[in-house]
Design an enzyme around this catalytic site. Structure first.
Site, short mmCIF file in Angstrom:
data_model
loop_
_atom_site.label_atom_id
_atom_site.label_comp_id
_atom_site.label_asym_id
_atom_site.label_seq_id
_atom_site.Cartn_x
_atom_site.Cartn_y
_atom_site.Cartn_z
N GLN A 78 0.89 -1.20 0.30
CA GLN A 78 0.07 -0.05 -0.12
C GLN A 78 0.98 1.40 -0.01
OE1 GLN A 78 -3.19 0.17 2.91
NE2 GLN A 78 -3.80 2.01 2.18
N PHE A 79 1.12 1.80 -1.23
CA PHE A 79 2.07 2.90 -1.42
C PHE A 79 1.28 4.09 -0.82
CE2 PHE A 79 -0.64 3.28 -4.99
CZ PHE A 79 -0.77 4.94 -5.20
N THR A 80 0.13 3.94 -0.52
CA THR A 80 -0.44 5.27 0.01
C THR A 80 -0.27 5.64 1.69
OG1 THR A 80 -2.56 4.17 0.59
CG2 THR A 80 -2.43 5.16 -1.67
#
Length: 150
Positions: A78-80
């Site tokens: 999850q890059f966010t």
């Protein structure tokens, strides 16, 4: 590396209307990677995850680790997690590692946590649009950043 750990009574990941991961009793781990992350970050986080005492003991006190609770794990990239919201209302993801850096680290993370846990770990798919469902047990949610070890 930054992770969000959620103790779950069940969790699953669906991609393109197909379930690719499902567990009962365990941890859902959301994983965010930056360019500066190394195997040292992976080793430290994986050790922390499997030994973190977030499951109830016989007295109902959070005093049991995933290893002792015989729990399972789903790892979802999850890059966010590395979003910057300092300016404006649109998050910036400039700190998140690009796939050429992040994918090998993500794969090493999965391999390392499997070795630490001693059994297979379920995952989402790097870069995919995923639907993650969970029942947070407790609720217990913990955020850990490998750059803040001290």
């Amino acid at each position: 590396m930054k992770i969000v750990i959620q103790r779950v009574s069940e969790a699953s990941v669906v991609i393109n209307q197909k379930q690719v991961a499902s567990i009962e009793h365990g941890l859902l781990v959301l994983l965010g990677i930056v360019d500066e992350d190394t195997q040292e970050d992976i080793d430290w986080l994986c050790n922390k995850i499997v030994n973190l005492r977030v499951f109830p003991d016989e007295n109902g006190v959070m005093n049991t680790s995933l290893l002792n609770a015989d729990g399972n794990i789903i790892v979802v990239s999850q890059f966010t997690l590395h979003a910057s919201t300092k300016k404006g209302n649109r998050p910036s993801y400039i700190k998140a590692a690009k796939p050429d850096v992040a994918i090998p680290l993500y794969e090493n993370f999965i391999s390392t946590i499997q070795n630490s846990l001693g059994k297979p770990v379920q995952t989402g798919e790097f870069g995919a649009d995923m639907k993650v469902q969970l029942i947070n047990d407790g609720p217990v949610t913990i955020i850990i950043d490998s750059k803040n070890r001290e």
